[in-house]
Motif scaffolding. Structure first.
Motif, PDB file in Angstrom:
ATOM      1  N   ARG A  25       5.939  18.664  30.914  1.00  0.00           N
ATOM      2  CA  ARG A  25       6.192  20.046  30.482  1.00  0.00           C
ATOM      3  C   ARG A  25       7.467  20.597  31.106  1.00  0.00           C
ATOM      4  N   MET A  26       7.740  20.245  32.350  1.00  0.00           N
ATOM      5  CA  MET A  26       8.983  20.678  32.992  1.00  0.00           C
ATOM      6  C   MET A  26      10.191  20.121  32.242  1.00  0.00           C
ATOM      7  N   ALA A  27      10.112  18.860  31.829  1.00  0.00           N
ATOM      8  CA  ALA A  27      11.210  18.249  31.062  1.00  0.00           C
ATOM      9  C   ALA A  27      11.370  18.955  29.715  1.00  0.00           C
ATOM     10  N   GLU A  28      10.254  19.201  29.027  1.00  0.00           N
ATOM     11  CA  GLU A  28      10.309  19.905  27.736  1.00  0.00           C
ATOM     12  C   GLU A  28      10.983  21.269  27.902  1.00  0.00           C
ATOM     13  N   ASP A  29      10.536  22.023  28.895  1.00  0.00           N
ATOM     14  CA  ASP A  29      11.109  23.356  29.117  1.00  0.00           C
ATOM     15  C   ASP A  29      12.611  23.282  29.392  1.00  0.00           C
ATOM     16  N   ALA A  30      13.025  22.329  30.203  1.00  0.00           N
ATOM     17  CA  ALA A  30      14.448  22.190  30.513  1.00  0.00           C
ATOM     18  C   ALA A  30      15.244  21.837  29.254  1.00  0.00           C
ATOM     19  N   TRP A  31      14.764  20.873  28.478  1.00  0.00           N
ATOM     20  CA  TRP A  31      15.480  20.476  27.259  1.00  0.00           C
ATOM     21  C   TRP A  31      15.559  21.634  26.267  1.00  0.00           C
ATOM     22  N   ASN A  32      14.539  22.474  26.216  1.00  0.00           N
ATOM     23  CA  ASN A  32      14.567  23.605  25.289  1.00  0.00           C
ATOM     24  C   ASN A  32      15.563  24.684  25.705  1.00  0.00           C
ATOM     25  N   THR A  33      16.103  24.621  26.898  1.00  0.00           N
ATOM     26  CA  THR A  33      17.182  25.538  27.266  1.00  0.00           C
ATOM     27  C   THR A  33      18.485  25.139  26.587  1.00  0.00           C
ATOM     28  N   ARG A  34      18.594  23.881  26.204  1.00  0.00           N
ATOM     29  CA  ARG A  34      19.814  23.303  25.632  1.00  0.00           C
ATOM     30  C   ARG A  34      21.004  23.487  26.579  1.00  0.00           C
ATOM     31  N   ASP A  35      20.752  23.391  27.851  1.00  0.00           N
ATOM     32  CA  ASP A  35      21.781  23.506  28.879  1.00  0.00           C
ATOM     33  C   ASP A  35      22.053  22.105  29.430  1.00  0.00           C
ATOM     34  N   PRO A  36      23.115  21.434  28.946  1.00  0.00           N
ATOM     35  CA  PRO A  36      23.364  20.046  29.353  1.00  0.00           C
ATOM     36  C   PRO A  36      23.492  19.862  30.859  1.00  0.00           C
ATOM     37  N   GLN A  37      24.114  20.795  31.545  1.00  0.00           N
ATOM     38  CA  GLN A  37      24.293  20.671  32.991  1.00  0.00           C
ATOM     39  C   GLN A  37      22.949  20.724  33.706  1.00  0.00           C
ATOM     40  N   GLN A  61      27.923  11.209  32.012  1.00  0.00           N
ATOM     41  CA  GLN A  61      27.789  10.682  30.649  1.00  0.00           C
ATOM     42  C   GLN A  61      26.565  11.280  29.951  1.00  0.00           C
ATOM     43  N   ILE A  62      25.491  11.513  30.706  1.00  0.00           N
ATOM     44  CA  ILE A  62      24.303  12.165  30.143  1.00  0.00           C
ATOM     45  C   ILE A  62      24.656  13.579  29.702  1.00  0.00           C
ATOM     46  N   ARG A  63      25.344  14.314  30.549  1.00  0.00           N
ATOM     47  CA  ARG A  63      25.756  15.685  30.208  1.00  0.00           C
ATOM     48  C   ARG A  63      26.601  15.696  28.940  1.00  0.00           C
ATOM     49  N   GLU A  67      25.775  17.529  25.364  1.00  0.00           N
ATOM     50  CA  GLU A  67      26.686  18.495  24.737  1.00  0.00           C
ATOM     51  C   GLU A  67      26.915  18.148  23.275  1.00  0.00           C
ATOM     52  N   ARG A  68      27.187  16.868  22.994  1.00  0.00           N
ATOM     53  CA  ARG A  68      27.399  16.434  21.605  1.00  0.00           C
ATOM     54  C   ARG A  68      26.135  16.642  20.775  1.00  0.00           C
ATOM     55  N   LYS A  69      24.991  16.287  21.360  1.00  0.00           N
ATOM     56  CA  LYS A  69      23.705  16.408  20.670  1.00  0.00           C
ATOM     57  C   LYS A  69      23.476  17.840  20.221  1.00  0.00           C
ATOM     58  N   TRP A  70      23.551  18.792  21.162  1.00  0.00           N
ATOM     59  CA  TRP A  70      23.213  20.166  20.834  1.00  0.00           C
ATOM     60  C   TRP A  70      24.315  20.888  20.069  1.00  0.00           C
ATOM     61  N   ALA A  71      25.489  20.302  19.987  1.00  0.00           N
ATOM     62  CA  ALA A  71      26.530  20.866  19.119  1.00  0.00           C
ATOM     63  C   ALA A  71      26.232  20.539  17.655  1.00  0.00           C
TER      64      ALA A  71
END
Length: 160
Positions: A25-37, A61-63, A67-71
């Motif tokens: 759930r912590m990972a889900e919440d973080a990804w839903n922020t769409r904040d790559p950093q 490289q992950i960041r 960025e590309r993904k959420w763009a």
């Protein structure tokens, strides 16, 4: 190995079912922020990924991948669910909805295998993802941008 400035990211392995569910759930919440950093900081500095056809190594490289993904994946909303856990590994299934810049909607389904270091940072992530075109009226993830509200159903409750 983490740098000396990094502190552990509980819950730590070995994972109980409760701790693994919390980590998911912590990972889900973080990804839903769409904040790559912010998301990249959950991984070890030398983390190894397989994400579709990309194989990033390390936080930078992950960041960049995120960025590309959420763009290109606009109005992204994600739900993750624990599939299995053992020691320092967690398996997850997920679905997310998004649209492209032409307004075409998709639901992406996938599975992830995660491996954590002793301090709770993800060292390895293997993701397999498939995209299914959907119509806007078929969308199921309707919360405001950001983390999924606690009362919103998960994947099993939605029949996904």
């Amino acid at each position: 190995m983490n740098t000396p400035l990094e502190t552990p990211r509980p819950p730590l392995p070995p994972f109980t079912r409760e701790a693994a569910t919390q980590k998911v759930r912590m990972a889900e919440d973080a990804w839903n922020t769409r904040d790559p950093q912010r998301v990249a900081l959950a991984y070890t500095p030398d983390s190894r990924w397989r994400n579709r056809s990309e194989f990033p190594r390390g936080r930078e490289q992950i960041r960049q991948l995120l960025e590309r993904k959420w763009a290109r994946e606009l109005d992204y909303r994600l739900i993750k669910e624990l599939w299995a856990h053992d020691g320092h590994r967690i398996a997850v299934r997920f679905a997310y909805e998004w649209h492209d810049d032409a307004g075409n909607w998709f639901r992406s389904y996938g599975n992830e295998n995660w491996e954590f270091d002793a301090d709770g940072y993800m060292a390895v992530r293997h993701a397999s993802i498939n995209d299914k075109p959907i119509q806007a009226h078929e969308r199921l993830f309707h919360w405001p941008q950001g983390p999924r509200p606690a009362e919103h159903p998960g994947l099993s409750e939605l029949g996904l």
